[in-house]
Design an enzyme around this catalytic site. Structure first.
Site, PDB file in Angstrom:
ATOM      1  N   GLU A  30      18.944  38.101  40.615  1.00 33.50           N
ATOM      2  CA  GLU A  30      20.574  38.176  40.906  1.00 33.50           C
ATOM      3  C   GLU A  30      20.633  37.247  42.032  1.00 33.50           C
ATOM      4  O   GLU A  30      20.220  37.294  43.114  1.00 33.50           O
ATOM      5  CB  GLU A  30      21.072  39.471  40.979  1.00 33.50           C
ATOM      6  CG  GLU A  30      22.396  39.554  41.728  1.00 33.50           C
ATOM      7  CD  GLU A  30      23.608  38.826  40.729  1.00 33.50           C
ATOM      8  OE1 GLU A  30      23.778  38.915  39.418  1.00 33.50           O
ATOM      9  OE2 GLU A  30      24.306  37.770  41.314  1.00 33.50           O
ATOM     10  N   GLN A  31      21.638  36.369  42.025  1.00 30.09           N
ATOM     11  CA  GLN A  31      21.618  35.261  42.882  1.00 30.09           C
ATOM     12  C   GLN A  31      22.456  36.060  44.122  1.00 30.09           C
ATOM     13  O   GLN A  31      22.206  35.383  45.325  1.00 30.09           O
ATOM     14  CB  GLN A  31      22.429  33.885  42.526  1.00 30.09           C
ATOM     15  CG  GLN A  31      23.909  34.185  42.152  1.00 30.09           C
ATOM     16  CD  GLN A  31      24.590  33.128  41.609  1.00 30.09           C
ATOM     17  OE1 GLN A  31      24.074  31.883  41.395  1.00 30.09           O
ATOM     18  NE2 GLN A  31      25.819  33.234  41.115  1.00 30.09           N
ATOM     19  N   ARG A  66      35.694  47.684  37.934  1.00 28.02           N
ATOM     20  CA  ARG A  66      34.655  46.928  37.649  1.00 28.02           C
ATOM     21  C   ARG A  66      33.386  47.357  38.686  1.00 28.02           C
ATOM     22  O   ARG A  66      32.334  47.567  38.165  1.00 28.02           O
ATOM     23  CB  ARG A  66      34.617  45.415  37.658  1.00 28.02           C
ATOM     24  CG  ARG A  66      33.458  44.769  37.193  1.00 28.02           C
ATOM     25  CD  ARG A  66      33.830  43.242  37.413  1.00 28.02           C
ATOM     26  NE  ARG A  66      32.789  42.307  36.858  1.00 28.02           N
ATOM     27  CZ  ARG A  66      31.698  42.238  37.606  1.00 28.02           C
ATOM     28  NH1 ARG A  66      31.818  42.677  39.073  1.00 28.02           N
ATOM     29  NH2 ARG A  66      30.619  41.342  37.521  1.00 28.02           N
ATOM     30  N   TYR A  71      47.100  49.659  35.092  1.00 29.62           N
ATOM     31  CA  TYR A  71      46.684  50.988  34.587  1.00 29.62           C
ATOM     32  C   TYR A  71      45.970  51.582  35.879  1.00 29.62           C
ATOM     33  O   TYR A  71      45.448  50.810  36.539  1.00 29.62           O
ATOM     34  CB  TYR A  71      45.625  50.867  33.488  1.00 29.62           C
ATOM     35  CG  TYR A  71      44.881  49.943  33.359  1.00 29.62           C
ATOM     36  CD1 TYR A  71      43.452  50.135  33.951  1.00 29.62           C
ATOM     37  CD2 TYR A  71      45.110  48.710  32.902  1.00 29.62           C
ATOM     38  CE1 TYR A  71      42.537  48.985  33.912  1.00 29.62           C
ATOM     39  CE2 TYR A  71      43.800  47.676  32.815  1.00 29.62           C
ATOM     40  CZ  TYR A  71      42.766  47.744  33.436  1.00 29.62           C
ATOM     41  OH  TYR A  71      41.672  47.051  33.401  1.00 29.62           O
ATOM     42  N   ASP A 119      28.780  36.664  28.674  1.00 28.11           N
ATOM     43  CA  ASP A 119      29.776  35.687  29.002  1.00 28.11           C
ATOM     44  C   ASP A 119      28.845  34.386  29.065  1.00 28.11           C
ATOM     45  O   ASP A 119      29.376  33.383  28.758  1.00 28.11           O
ATOM     46  CB  ASP A 119      30.232  35.647  30.500  1.00 28.11           C
ATOM     47  CG  ASP A 119      31.372  36.448  30.372  1.00 28.11           C
ATOM     48  OD1 ASP A 119      31.691  37.293  29.372  1.00 28.11           O
ATOM     49  OD2 ASP A 119      32.091  36.620  31.485  1.00 28.11           O
TER      50      ASP A 119
HETATM   51  C1  LIG Z   1      32.389  38.799  40.355  1.00 25.10           C
HETATM   52  C2  LIG Z   1      33.129  39.255  39.080  1.00 25.10           C
HETATM   53  C3  LIG Z   1      34.153  39.568  39.191  1.00 25.10           C
HETATM   54  C4  LIG Z   1      34.781  40.119  37.793  1.00 25.10           C
HETATM   55  N1  LIG Z   1      35.972  40.617  37.874  1.00 25.10           N
HETATM   56  C5  LIG Z   1      36.460  40.863  36.647  1.00 25.10           C
HETATM   57  C6  LIG Z   1      37.885  41.705  36.445  1.00 25.10           C
HETATM   58  O1  LIG Z   1      38.388  42.033  37.429  1.00 25.10           O
HETATM   59  N2  LIG Z   1      38.242  41.972  35.285  1.00 25.10           N
HETATM   60  C7  LIG Z   1      37.435  41.769  34.018  1.00 25.10           C
HETATM   61  O2  LIG Z   1      37.868  42.057  33.058  1.00 25.10           O
HETATM   62  N3  LIG Z   1      36.351  41.093  34.094  1.00 25.10           N
HETATM   63  C8  LIG Z   1      35.876  40.677  35.240  1.00 25.10           C
HETATM   64  N4  LIG Z   1      34.658  39.813  35.521  1.00 25.10           N
HETATM   65  C9  LIG Z   1      33.999  39.488  34.260  1.00 25.10           C
HETATM   66  C10 LIG Z   1      33.341  40.614  33.296  1.00 25.10           C
HETATM   67  O3  LIG Z   1      32.709  41.139  34.318  1.00 25.10           O
HETATM   68  C11 LIG Z   1      32.593  39.833  32.542  1.00 25.10           C
HETATM   69  O4  LIG Z   1      33.285  39.040  31.428  1.00 25.10           O
HETATM   70  C12 LIG Z   1      31.587  40.808  31.366  1.00 25.10           C
HETATM   71  O5  LIG Z   1      31.414  41.872  32.253  1.00 25.10           O
HETATM   72  C13 LIG Z   1      30.557  40.039  30.896  1.00 25.10           C
HETATM   73  O6  LIG Z   1      29.441  40.549  32.017  1.00 25.10           O
HETATM   74  P1  LIG Z   1      28.018  39.342  32.175  1.00 25.10           P
HETATM   75  O7  LIG Z   1      27.126  40.052  32.602  1.00 25.10           O
HETATM   76  O8  LIG Z   1      27.890  38.600  30.789  1.00 25.10           O
HETATM   77  O9  LIG Z   1      28.591  38.150  33.025  1.00 25.10           O
HETATM   78  P2  LIG Z   1      29.018  38.462  34.674  1.00 25.10           P
HETATM   79  O10 LIG Z   1      29.811  39.416  34.985  1.00 25.10           O
HETATM   80  O11 LIG Z   1      29.655  37.063  35.066  1.00 25.10           O
HETATM   81  O12 LIG Z   1      27.641  38.377  35.436  1.00 25.10           O
HETATM   82  C14 LIG Z   1      26.713  37.285  35.645  1.00 25.10           C
HETATM   83  C15 LIG Z   1      25.924  37.506  36.725  1.00 25.10           C
HETATM   84  O13 LIG Z   1      24.940  36.505  37.014  1.00 25.10           O
HETATM   85  C16 LIG Z   1      24.644  36.219  38.232  1.00 25.10           C
HETATM   86  N5  LIG Z   1      24.258  34.649  38.186  1.00 25.10           N
HETATM   87  C17 LIG Z   1      24.845  33.604  37.863  1.00 25.10           C
HETATM   88  N6  LIG Z   1      24.120  32.716  37.711  1.00 25.10           N
HETATM   89  C18 LIG Z   1      22.770  32.964  38.365  1.00 25.10           C
HETATM   90  C19 LIG Z   1      21.587  32.646  38.448  1.00 25.10           C
HETATM   91  N7  LIG Z   1      21.396  31.171  38.124  1.00 25.10           N
HETATM   92  N8  LIG Z   1      20.637  33.277  38.935  1.00 25.10           N
HETATM   93  C20 LIG Z   1      20.836  34.544  39.002  1.00 25.10           C
HETATM   94  N9  LIG Z   1      22.055  35.185  38.797  1.00 25.10           N
HETATM   95  C21 LIG Z   1      22.943  34.406  38.513  1.00 25.10           C
HETATM   96  C22 LIG Z   1      26.195  36.449  38.812  1.00 25.10           C
HETATM   97  O14 LIG Z   1      26.246  36.375  40.288  1.00 25.10           O
HETATM   98  C23 LIG Z   1      26.581  37.592  38.142  1.00 25.10           C
HETATM   99  O15 LIG Z   1      26.278  38.608  39.007  1.00 25.10           O
HETATM  100  C24 LIG Z   1      34.077  39.770  36.501  1.00 25.10           C
HETATM  101  C25 LIG Z   1      32.932  38.875  36.748  1.00 25.10           C
HETATM  102  C26 LIG Z   1      32.499  38.938  37.912  1.00 25.10           C
HETATM  103  C27 LIG Z   1      30.966  37.850  38.089  1.00 25.10           C
END
Ligand SMILES: Cc1cc2nc3c(=O)[nH]c(=O)nc-3n(C[C@H](O)[C@H](O)[C@H](O)COP(=O)(O)OP(=O)(O)OC[C@H]3O[C@@H](n4cnc5c(N)ncnc54)[C@H](O)[C@@H]3O)c2cc1C
Length: 397
Positions: free
Chosen positions: A34-35, A108, A220, A299
């Protein structure tokens, strides 16, 4: 030689953490990079529909999550100008009865903390904070991942790499897709307030959705009902990549003029002392999610607009299907990853499209808005809910 049971995950978001837990349960060792230096509480509310809660409960996260969640009794859809209720969809115990799992709303940060605690308690998972995945190379026996921790560059080998690094995914780019996410022309503004500052009728366990011209508003309770999460979606040109850019209340109120928005909705918007905003992006459905021993999840694979509240849910579903596929196909990892991708492609593409369409529907104006409201009002709770059967009643094969 890579350990035959080590899997690397880029990103400790909801998707990466869930994938690690699901994979560890199937006997794999997982290293998450995790970055961020720490997993902070960034973000606000997330709605977790039964397709997601069913899986979180299967991962034994119920005891960690229940103290923080709220189970909303209904979704109330309201007119921007008068505040009158257009339609009401019952949630609560009826949803649990119908789909076999509850509908929850949660901060979250609380969801991420529950996942992180479960990860920390699992001896088969290593979480390396402050470590960025920069690149990877696929070879016959798996994958070599290049990471950077401050000035230190390192290599790690494993049988597979899962890119769960979010909207601006570096692993997706390293796999060959250098296209940029698609800006939706909208920004989401978020704030949380103490429940006690909200008008009495908005303090209880319910999701409120206000539909107006070129903007909509959702609020909510979260954190066991002690905070209210408010999200306002407006048409905008700002395209920052930050999840938490500060936004000025006056700018926001400019989108919620008195002609279209009544005093009650405007009062809700005036409750927070400060706002954070993020620009809304998605991407068209992806044809090829991975190659060799790497694949994408959450995502990184299928960013979506938030109007169906399914971003986290799709990442959680991905994680569980991925673990199933790798467990039953560990002798041929690339093939197991292609099976996972094939199983997820249709569903995530449909949710991406439905989220976009829902966003269009929410912000209609004039006669089209009138027609939408009439249809919603006539449907009634049961019909409204059954429109989501395909989404909430999903099960793994
Ligand atoms: C800071 C943040 C706040 C959010 N707030 C909301 C919200 O309020 N409401 C909502 O509905 N959704 C929110 N989201 C989006 C939601 O969490 C995501 O759409 C969903 O949970 C899908 O998650 P994911 O794990 O695929 O991606 P993400 O939740 O985007 O997580 C990706 C992770 O990968 C890490 N990362 C990125 N690039 C690298 C790399 N090169 N090397 C190592 N690590 C890396 C990031 O730091 C992050 O922790 C937020 C996302 C983030 C990152």
């Amino acid at each position: 030689m890579a350990s035959s049971r080590t899997i690397l995950v880029a990103g400790a978001g909801i998707g990466g953490l869930t994938a690690a837990l699901a994979l560890a349960r199937k006997g794999f060792r997982v290293v998450i990079f995790e970055q961020a230096e720490e997993l902070s509480e960034t973000g606000a509310g997330i709605q977790l529909s039964p397709n997601a809660t069913r899986l979180l409960l299967e991962l034994d996260l119920g005891d960690r999550l229940r103290p923080q969640v709220v189970m909303p009794e209904h979704l109330s859809i309201r007119r921007a100008r008068t505040g009158a209720e257009i339609a009401r969809m019952r949630l609560g115990a009826g949803i649990e009865f119908r789909y076999g799992a509850p509908y929850w709303i949660i901060h979250r940060g609380d969801l991420q903390a529950a996942l992180r605690d479960a990860v920390s308690a699992n001896p088969d998972i290593v979480l390396r904070l402050g470590t960025r995945v920069e690149d990877f190379a696929i070879h016959q026996n798996g994958v070599t991942v290049q990471t950077r921790q401050r000035d230190h560059v390192g290599d790690e080998r494993a049988v597979a790499l899962i890119g769960a690094d979010g909207l601006w995914s570096r692993t997706r780019a390293a796999a060959g897709d250098r296209s940029k996410p698609r800006f939706s022309g909208r920004t989401a503004w978020r704030a949380t307030v103490q429940t006690s500052v909200m008008p009495e009728i908005f303090r209880g366990p319910a999701v409120h959705l206000w539909l107006g011209r070129n903007a909509h508003l959702v609020h909510y309770p979260v954190r066991a009902g002690s905070l209210i999460n408010i999200v306002a979606i407006v048409n905008d040109t700002w395209q920052g990549e930050d999840w938490s850019a500060p936004g000025a209340s006056d700018d926001l109120m400019g989108h919620f003029g008195k002609l279209s928005w009544g005093d009650t909705a405007r009062g809700v918007l005036q409750a927070p002392g400060s706002w954070l905003k993020w620009a809304l992006f998605d991407r068209p459905p992806l044809r090829r999610r991975g190659q060799g021993s790497m694949t994408l999840l959450g995502d990184a694979a299928h960013p979506m607009l938030p109007f169906l509240a399914q971003g986290a849910a799709m990442a959680i579903e991905d994680a569980m299907v991925l673990a199933d596929c790798l467990a039953s196909g560990r002798d041929d990892i690339p093939r197991a990853l292609r099976t996972y991708e094939a199983l997820r492609r249709g569903r995530t593409a449909r949710v991406q499209r439905a989220a976009r369409f829902t966003g269009e529907l929410y912000q209609l104006a004039g006669p089209l808005a009138l027609a939408r409201n009439t249809v919603l009002a006539r449907m009634g709770s049961e019909k409204l809910r059954s429109r989501y059967d395909w989404l909430y009643d999903w099960r793994r094969l």
